[in-house]
Design an enzyme around this catalytic site. Sequence first.
Site, PDB file in Angstrom:
ATOM      1  N   ASP A 102       0.951  -1.310   0.460  1.00 16.66           N
ATOM      2  CA  ASP A 102      -0.397  -0.009  -0.390  1.00 16.66           C
ATOM      3  C   ASP A 102       0.568   2.145  -0.529  1.00 16.66           C
ATOM      4  OD1 ASP A 102      -2.857   0.925   0.715  1.00 16.66           O
ATOM      5  OD2 ASP A 102      -1.821   2.325   1.872  1.00 16.66           O
ATOM      6  N   ASP A 111      -7.578  -8.325  -5.110  1.00 15.99           N
ATOM      7  CA  ASP A 111      -8.045  -6.618  -4.558  1.00 15.99           C
ATOM      8  C   ASP A 111      -8.087  -6.103  -5.941  1.00 15.99           C
ATOM      9  OD1 ASP A 111      -7.168  -4.517  -3.742  1.00 15.99           O
ATOM     10  OD2 ASP A 111      -5.151  -4.441  -3.450  1.00 15.99           O
ATOM     11  N   HIS A 161      -6.385  -6.954  -0.801  1.00 15.15           N
ATOM     12  CA  HIS A 161      -4.888  -5.856  -1.125  1.00 15.15           C
ATOM     13  C   HIS A 161      -4.708  -6.519   0.575  1.00 15.15           C
ATOM     14  CE1 HIS A 161      -3.801  -1.695  -1.039  1.00 15.15           C
ATOM     15  NE2 HIS A 161      -3.984  -1.793   0.267  1.00 15.15           N
TER      16      HIS A 161
END
Length: 304
Positions: free
Chosen positions: A109, A240, A269
């Site tokens: 991320d 994701d 994710h």
Amino acid sequence: MKREFEVDSMEYPFKDHWMPYRDGFIHYIDEGQGPTILLLHGNPTWSYLYRNVIKELRGEFRLIALDYPGMGMSKAPSRYGFTPQEQSDAVIDFIRRMDLKNFVLVVQDWGGPIGLNYAVRHPENLRGIVVMNTWAWPATLPAMKMFSLAMGGWPLGYWLQTRRNFFAKKIVPHGIFQTEKVTEGLRKAYTDPFPTPKSRKPTWVFPRQIRKARSWLAEIESKLHVLSDLPAQILWGAKDSAGFPLTEMARWQGYLKMNETETLDDASHYVQEDRPDRVAASIRKVIGRTSEKLTGWAEKNRVT
């Protein structure tokens, strides 16, 4: 220092460490001995995200996971904007003050741009890298741009994050594919760091910066070529839906020429929540690859 909130000691059985940062402080955990692994989180997570990876590997490696200022158990300094540039500066300062050398960088991320901003400037200090569902370039995908507008926009996005704690309450559980892992304890661990509207501002700034930090992201991308010979493991959650399709994974493969890639059909994710065992395996793999490389170099250059 003491914790501002409690977390299940069975899930997170680590000793707290605190580092002053301006007039705030950075909370981090530092577990085990051996080759150093630096674990960087994204939004709205903290070192808790890596708890199962650390528990599996702390008998083999030294694992360090910090909470960015304003996230987890860290306290942001005065006049802090929570931008990825500021968070990256905090990480760079942390690496310098901890005197971390020849370490493996693990990112996911926003941890990607935050960590890669250091990596492209100091590739000689990295032993390897593990990349999961992240990016380090200006957003081009419509889904990511729309996500930024919705979650980081004004006034709706600001209201959702600061008044409803939407990212921690809704986005995190939605980003975990294996729904049985979304326990009340997990939900609490991700919502408790943000008890007030003011404390939730970082969770709004991050999605906003997907659009606002374009020039900074472009600068990082322009230097990614310096990592082409760095041993890399790419681990990708294929479920994701937050703007990280397999085309983004392929983009990493183009930059990280020395990659080995694994896609996970049972992960979304937050790969660290869905498949911490594969994250641990990727770390072991990159350490093994770099150890073989060092051994080969030593054999080649041995004086007879």
